[in-house]
Design a protein around this motif. Structure first.
Motif, PDB file in Angstrom:
ATOM      1  N   GLY A 123      -3.107   8.625  -9.727  1.00  0.00           N
ATOM      2  CA  GLY A 123      -2.932   7.464  -8.858  1.00  0.00           C
ATOM      3  C   GLY A 123      -3.981   7.383  -7.767  1.00  0.00           C
ATOM      4  N   ILE A 124      -4.437   8.524  -7.311  1.00  0.00           N
ATOM      5  CA  ILE A 124      -5.544   8.564  -6.349  1.00  0.00           C
ATOM      6  C   ILE A 124      -6.829   8.081  -7.016  1.00  0.00           C
ATOM      7  CG2 ILE A 124      -7.103  10.146  -5.126  1.00  0.00           C
ATOM      8  CD1 ILE A 124      -4.681   9.650  -3.495  1.00  0.00           C
TER       9      ILE A 124
ATOM     10  N   THR B   5       0.856  -1.179   0.000  1.00  0.00           N
ATOM     11  CA  THR B   5       0.000   0.000   0.000  1.00  0.00           C
ATOM     12  C   THR B   5       0.894   1.231   0.000  1.00  0.00           C
ATOM     13  OG1 THR B   5      -0.125  -0.061   2.421  1.00  0.00           O
ATOM     14  CG2 THR B   5      -1.912  -1.127   1.201  1.00  0.00           C
ATOM     15  N   CYS B   6       0.296   2.379  -0.307  1.00  0.00           N
ATOM     16  CA  CYS B   6       1.085   3.609  -0.311  1.00  0.00           C
ATOM     17  C   CYS B   6       0.196   4.798   0.008  1.00  0.00           C
ATOM     18  CB  CYS B   6       1.790   3.816  -1.650  1.00  0.00           C
ATOM     19  SG  CYS B   6       0.676   4.058  -3.041  1.00  0.00           S
ATOM     20  N   SER B   7       0.842   5.887   0.386  1.00  0.00           N
ATOM     21  CA  SER B   7       0.130   7.126   0.677  1.00  0.00           C
ATOM     22  C   SER B   7       0.798   8.279  -0.051  1.00  0.00           C
ATOM     23  CB  SER B   7       0.128   7.407   2.188  1.00  0.00           C
ATOM     24  OG  SER B   7       1.436   7.749   2.639  1.00  0.00           O
TER      25      SER B   7
ATOM     26  N   ILE C 221      -2.852   4.673  -5.373  1.00  0.00           N
ATOM     27  CA  ILE C 221      -2.519   5.272  -4.080  1.00  0.00           C
ATOM     28  C   ILE C 221      -3.687   5.028  -3.139  1.00  0.00           C
ATOM     29  CG2 ILE C 221      -1.953   7.408  -2.863  1.00  0.00           C
ATOM     30  CD1 ILE C 221      -0.731   8.445  -5.479  1.00  0.00           C
ATOM     31  N   ASP C 222      -3.405   4.409  -2.002  1.00  0.00           N
ATOM     32  CA  ASP C 222      -4.468   3.924  -1.128  1.00  0.00           C
ATOM     33  C   ASP C 222      -5.043   4.980  -0.196  1.00  0.00           C
ATOM     34  OD1 ASP C 222      -4.297   0.795  -1.570  1.00  0.00           O
ATOM     35  OD2 ASP C 222      -2.244   1.554  -1.467  1.00  0.00           O
ATOM     36  N   CYS C 223      -4.202   5.894   0.269  1.00  0.00           N
ATOM     37  CA  CYS C 223      -4.706   6.864   1.232  1.00  0.00           C
ATOM     38  C   CYS C 223      -3.930   8.172   1.134  1.00  0.00           C
ATOM     39  CB  CYS C 223      -4.660   6.318   2.661  1.00  0.00           C
ATOM     40  SG  CYS C 223      -2.997   5.980   3.278  1.00  0.00           S
ATOM     41  N   ILE C 224      -4.506   9.198   1.725  1.00  0.00           N
ATOM     42  CA  ILE C 224      -3.895  10.524   1.759  1.00  0.00           C
ATOM     43  C   ILE C 224      -3.608  10.882   3.215  1.00  0.00           C
ATOM     44  CG2 ILE C 224      -4.209  12.975   1.237  1.00  0.00           C
ATOM     45  CD1 ILE C 224      -6.195  12.143  -0.954  1.00  0.00           C
TER      46      ILE C 224
END
Length: 417
Positions: free
Chosen positions: A294-295, A254-256, A300-303
């Motif tokens: 990506g959002i 996962t990534c932010s 991209i999984d979260c901010i």
């Protein structure tokens, strides 16, 4: 407190009341009833606000508060109050205090300090002792004490074998490694994104390659070890592409991305204002557009706000010497709503709970009441008067905002700004 929230529009695709404007009756912290024009026969307190919306509680996966050791920057008590008034029912606390959160006693300390706050605090334990990148910290003991993941804040682990061992070890107790990615030898003494702006301003550049090399390495390690990996605050188009490919392979990654990397570019550095000196650096417009894409496609999984209070002595100085970091809790929602649809903003501000295996609560009857309150129609400009944190190093002063957090309901209590 027992409460009836009047005429609130629910933003929760998992709720049967999604996009409906209803009253929500809460008794002893549980949603007792949802409907229109609910009768108040039990003398519940009532809350009403024009344009009121509610969603599942927002969660920030990267918040620094300073305490212990840097209470002049921010205290845990005030920081959690800032988070509540900024719409966050929970935060993950970074270990970059003094002493570093690298053992179970430090985990117990910060949890105890947060016990009476309405916003929940979930500590991230340091991956290595003292965040020095030499030896693994007491990961299992910290997990038992309440640490939800392990990572060295804004420090990339140069020792690939140690990263491999860490990824293998945490699988024994189903935990998560957070791997900030930046090759320090490529970065060198760089202070800004390598590109036209840094060249024009005479600032030493940090190439995209510095991030992408370590992202690629860590993904190779994850493919070898298995387990789960979270790559925080990515900033380049290539990083998005690398993670997208890894997900297609079935890797559990996962990534932010931080709000400031989504909303701002290195063009902000024209005035050498150190409020815009952050890690990773503000990148180009092409990178920013790739992050937004990506959002939208869920690579991209979260901010995260990547809220990092820095005292004035370490910000009001030459650009090369100033510390990296910006506060961001207060401005996160308003900035995001200027660039993303409302449902996507709410999705990306709540998904961090799934990454860290923290329980979520749908907005439905008989469910625990834990949600964020906000408005969406207001257009305004963020100013110093809107800063609630002790430190004032916000990259968003003067930035246009849309919508505004009102507060939260959590742990049976209502906090509003």
């Amino acid at each position: 407190m027992n409460l009836i929230i009047r005429k609130a529009t629910i933003v929760d695709p998992k709720s049967p009341y999604h996009n409906q404007t209803v009253d929500v009756k809460i008794t002893k912290g549980i949603i007792e009833e949802i409907g229109t024009s609910l009768l108040n026969i039990d003398n519940h307190q009532e809350f009403h606000h024009d344009d009121l919306h509610i969603s599942q509680g927002w969660f920030d996966t990267s918040v620094s508060l300073g305490e212990p050791g840097f209470e002049d920057r921010e205290s845990i008590t005030n920081g959690l109050n800032v988070a509540a008034k900024s719409g966050f029912t929970g935060i993950a606390l970074q270990p970059n205090s003094y002493p570093i959160i690298d053992n179970q006693s430090q985990v117990h300390f910060v949890k105890q300090k947060a016990a009476n706050s309405v916003t929940d605090l979930f500590p991230i334990g340091a991956l290595t002792k003292g965040c020095e990148g030499k030896d693994l910290a007491e990961l299992y003991d910290m997990r038992n004490a309440g640490a939800v993941a392990f990572g060295d804040y804004n420090k990339s682990l140069s020792n690939a074998n140690l990263m491999k061992i860490g990824l293998q070890y945490v699988q024994d107790f189903d935990s998560l490694v957070i791997a900030y990615s930046q090759d320090e030898t490529i970065k060198g003494s760089g202070v800004a994104n390598e590109g036209i702006v840094s060249t024009r301003l005479g600032l030493k550049g940090i190439p995209n390659l510095a991030e992408e090399l370590i992202v690629a390495r860590n993904l190779f390690l994850l493919e070898y070890t298995g387990g789960r990996l979270h790559i925080p605050t990515i900033s380049t188009a290539k990083s998005v592409a690398l993670i997208k490919d890894a997900k297609k392979k079935g890797l559990k990654v996962t990534c932010s991305v931080s709000v400031h990397n989504l909303a701002l570019t290195d063009e902000k550095l024209e005035g050498f204002d150190t409020r815009y000196k952050v890690t990773p650096p503000l990148r180009s417009e092409d990178d920013r557009k790739a992050l937004l894409a990506g959002i939208l496609d869920n690579t991209i999984d979260c901010i995260t706000s990547d809220h990092n209070p820095i005292d004035i002595e370490n910000k009001k100085m030459e650009f090369d010497l100033a510390k990296n970091g910006t506060i961001g809790l207060e401005s996160a929602f308003g900035a995001l709503l200027t660039i993303l649809p409302l449902e996507k903003v709410v999705e990306k501000l709540t998904f961090g709970k799934q990454i860290l295996n923290i329980e979520s609560h749908k907005i439905k009857e008989k469910s625990k009441a834990s949600f964020s309150l906000f408005i969406v129609k207001d257009n305004w400009t963020f100013g110093k008067e809107n800063i609630l944190s002790k430190s004032k190093n916000s990259a968003f002063i003067g930035q246009p905002m849309k919508g505004k957090p009102i507060g939260i309901y959590n742990k049976g209590k209502l906090i509003v700004s």
